[in-house]
Design a protein around this motif. Sequence first.
Motif, PDB file in Angstrom:
ATOM      1  N   GLY A  25       0.791  -1.223   0.000  1.00  0.00           N
ATOM      2  CA  GLY A  25       0.000   0.000   0.000  1.00  0.00           C
ATOM      3  C   GLY A  25       0.815   1.260   0.000  1.00  0.00           C
ATOM      4  N   GLY A  26       2.086   1.199   0.373  1.00  0.00           N
ATOM      5  CA  GLY A  26       2.884   2.410   0.499  1.00  0.00           C
ATOM      6  C   GLY A  26       3.106   3.131  -0.803  1.00  0.00           C
ATOM      7  N   LYS A  27       2.979   2.427  -1.912  1.00  0.00           N
ATOM      8  CA  LYS A  27       3.233   3.032  -3.220  1.00  0.00           C
ATOM      9  C   LYS A  27       2.010   3.740  -3.778  1.00  0.00           C
ATOM     10  N   ASP A  28       0.842   3.474  -3.179  1.00  0.00           N
ATOM     11  CA  ASP A  28      -0.405   3.970  -3.748  1.00  0.00           C
ATOM     12  C   ASP A  28      -0.883   5.209  -3.026  1.00  0.00           C
ATOM     13  N   ASP A  29      -1.215   6.255  -3.794  1.00  0.00           N
ATOM     14  CA  ASP A  29      -1.612   7.501  -3.144  1.00  0.00           C
ATOM     15  C   ASP A  29      -2.968   7.394  -2.468  1.00  0.00           C
ATOM     16  N   LYS A  30      -3.794   6.431  -2.814  1.00  0.00           N
ATOM     17  CA  LYS A  30      -5.086   6.263  -2.172  1.00  0.00           C
ATOM     18  C   LYS A  30      -5.037   5.209  -1.066  1.00  0.00           C
ATOM     19  N   GLY A  31      -3.893   4.510  -0.943  1.00  0.00           N
ATOM     20  CA  GLY A  31      -3.766   3.505   0.107  1.00  0.00           C
ATOM     21  C   GLY A  31      -4.523   2.228  -0.179  1.00  0.00           C
ATOM     22  N   SER A  32      -4.918   2.006  -1.426  1.00  0.00           N
ATOM     23  CA  SER A  32      -5.713   0.821  -1.757  1.00  0.00           C
ATOM     24  C   SER A  32      -4.854  -0.335  -2.242  1.00  0.00           C
ATOM     25  N   GLY A  33      -3.557  -0.109  -2.371  1.00  0.00           N
ATOM     26  CA  GLY A  33      -2.668  -1.176  -2.811  1.00  0.00           C
ATOM     27  C   GLY A  33      -2.649  -1.367  -4.306  1.00  0.00           C
ATOM     28  N   SER A  34      -3.279  -0.448  -5.080  1.00  0.00           N
ATOM     29  CA  SER A  34      -3.359  -0.625  -6.529  1.00  0.00           C
ATOM     30  C   SER A  34      -2.096  -0.167  -7.247  1.00  0.00           C
ATOM     31  N   GLY A  35      -1.212   0.543  -6.532  1.00  0.00           N
ATOM     32  CA  GLY A  35       0.025   0.996  -7.152  1.00  0.00           C
ATOM     33  C   GLY A  35      -0.182   2.080  -8.184  1.00  0.00           C
ATOM     34  N   LYS A  36      -1.252   2.846  -8.077  1.00  0.00           N
ATOM     35  CA  LYS A  36      -1.557   3.917  -9.016  1.00  0.00           C
ATOM     36  C   LYS A  36      -1.360   5.278  -8.343  1.00  0.00           C
ATOM     37  N   TYR A  74       6.709   5.560  -9.637  1.00  0.00           N
ATOM     38  CA  TYR A  74       5.589   5.154 -10.490  1.00  0.00           C
ATOM     39  C   TYR A  74       5.994   5.193 -11.959  1.00  0.00           C
ATOM     40  N   ASP A  75       5.692   4.125 -12.684  1.00  0.00           N
ATOM     41  CA  ASP A  75       5.900   4.115 -14.123  1.00  0.00           C
ATOM     42  C   ASP A  75       4.752   4.870 -14.793  1.00  0.00           C
ATOM     43  N   ALA A  76       4.931   5.183 -16.077  1.00  0.00           N
ATOM     44  CA  ALA A  76       3.893   5.921 -16.809  1.00  0.00           C
ATOM     45  C   ALA A  76       2.554   5.182 -16.771  1.00  0.00           C
ATOM     46  N   LYS A  77       2.611   3.852 -16.819  1.00  0.00           N
ATOM     47  CA  LYS A  77       1.370   3.065 -16.808  1.00  0.00           C
ATOM     48  C   LYS A  77       0.650   3.128 -15.466  1.00  0.00           C
ATOM     49  N   ASP A  78       1.345   3.573 -14.426  1.00  0.00           N
ATOM     50  CA  ASP A  78       0.730   3.681 -13.098  1.00  0.00           C
ATOM     51  C   ASP A  78      -0.032   4.997 -12.904  1.00  0.00           C
ATOM     52  N   ILE A  79       0.088   5.917 -13.863  1.00  0.00           N
ATOM     53  CA  ILE A  79      -0.503   7.247 -13.692  1.00  0.00           C
ATOM     54  C   ILE A  79      -1.950   7.272 -14.167  1.00  0.00           C
ATOM     55  N   VAL A  80      -2.812   7.807 -13.311  1.00  0.00           N
ATOM     56  CA  VAL A  80      -4.197   8.098 -13.689  1.00  0.00           C
ATOM     57  C   VAL A  80      -4.290   9.610 -13.851  1.00  0.00           C
ATOM     58  N   TRP A  81      -4.561  10.068 -15.077  1.00  0.00           N
ATOM     59  CA  TRP A  81      -4.636  11.504 -15.340  1.00  0.00           C
ATOM     60  C   TRP A  81      -6.045  12.002 -15.046  1.00  0.00           C
ATOM     61  N   LYS A  82      -6.134  13.098 -14.319  1.00  0.00           N
ATOM     62  CA  LYS A  82      -7.430  13.680 -13.986  1.00  0.00           C
ATOM     63  C   LYS A  82      -7.464  15.129 -14.451  1.00  0.00           C
ATOM     64  N   GLN A  83      -8.548  15.505 -15.118  1.00  0.00           N
ATOM     65  CA  GLN A  83      -8.655  16.877 -15.608  1.00  0.00           C
ATOM     66  C   GLN A  83      -8.714  17.853 -14.436  1.00  0.00           C
ATOM     67  N   ALA A  84      -7.904  18.916 -14.532  1.00  0.00           N
ATOM     68  CA  ALA A  84      -7.827  19.908 -13.459  1.00  0.00           C
ATOM     69  C   ALA A  84      -8.088  21.302 -14.028  1.00  0.00           C
ATOM     70  N   PRO A  85      -9.362  21.645 -14.253  1.00  0.00           N
ATOM     71  CA  PRO A  85      -9.678  23.008 -14.711  1.00  0.00           C
ATOM     72  C   PRO A  85      -9.176  24.031 -13.699  1.00  0.00           C
ATOM     73  N   SER A  86      -8.867  25.220 -14.165  1.00  0.00           N
ATOM     74  CA  SER A  86      -8.267  26.237 -13.292  1.00  0.00           C
ATOM     75  C   SER A  86      -9.048  26.433 -12.003  1.00  0.00           C
ATOM     76  N   ALA A  87     -10.365  26.514 -12.095  1.00  0.00           N
ATOM     77  CA  ALA A  87     -11.184  26.813 -10.921  1.00  0.00           C
ATOM     78  C   ALA A  87     -11.285  25.649  -9.944  1.00  0.00           C
ATOM     79  N   GLU A  88     -10.874  24.449 -10.364  1.00  0.00           N
ATOM     80  CA  GLU A  88     -11.025  23.263  -9.519  1.00  0.00           C
ATOM     81  C   GLU A  88      -9.722  22.759  -8.915  1.00  0.00           C
ATOM     82  N   ARG A  89      -8.602  23.393  -9.257  1.00  0.00           N
ATOM     83  CA  ARG A  89      -7.314  22.828  -8.840  1.00  0.00           C
ATOM     84  C   ARG A  89      -7.169  22.723  -7.324  1.00  0.00           C
TER      85      ARG A  89
END
Length: 276
Positions: A25-36, A74-89
């Motif tokens: 779980g230490g590698k995962d930013d959500k703590g779910s063990g998914s490695g993303k 994290y490798d490139a395949k581990d990245i989940v891209w999320k849209q971050a509009p200016s007003a929502e950052r």
Amino acid sequence: MKLRKAGAAVATVLTLSLAVTACGGGKDDKGSGSGKITIGIKFDQPGVGLKTPDGKYTGFDVDVATYVAKELGYDAKDIVWKQAPSAERENLIKNGDVKFVVASYSITDKRKAVVDFAGPYLLAHQDLLIRADDNSITKAEDLNNKKLCSVTGSTSAQNVKEKLAPKTTPQEYGGYSECLTGLENKAVDAVTTDDSILAGYAAQKEHQGKFKLAGLKLSDERYGIGIKKGDKDLQSKINKALEKMKSDGSWDKFVKANFGPANYKHEPAPQIAETS
């Protein structure tokens, strides 16, 4: 006796399972063990952060974020891209929807009251994009009696009118693509926003050779990587990654790849300043 043995076996399996979960779980930013890892970027800025029709992600910010993520494990395949509009950052960071944001995110005191930053990793300036054959605009004052385009919700054109060229006529379009169409058709005389964003649009294949940056430094925009307030450990790790990115030549490579066709006269990689 059999029941006791079975209970011991179950306890052993549970102990091993918990140990594995703790390690993974230490590698995962959500703590779910998914490695993303989830990273916020712009989806609509060519050369900076763009989601292409075929579902790929390109741009300087994407390259920087991918490099930083790799340094964090994290490798490139581990990245989940999320849209971050200016007003929502800020909300994305505060709510834990992303680990960090790399989205033409200028460091300001107002934003630092809500989130922390690592970096900066790019020094941009508000500038003008004009037609390649237009030699009539060499300074902001030349915009007087001309039409200046910016997108709805942006203050860039209004700032020019209030501070530099009071007789300019601001034009608000829905997006920068519409501004560029207007510029090409001579419906407007210039487009204004950060030079990095303008360079990204001008570098697109369909726009190459049509436009040029005026090269005016109308403001200083220090792009930083937004992180949750108080996360000094992540700030330090990202800053270390950015320093490595500069020293190993990757920063120069990313600038050339994303902005090169626009002849973007970029500033040198800035010194890391966000450390506390």
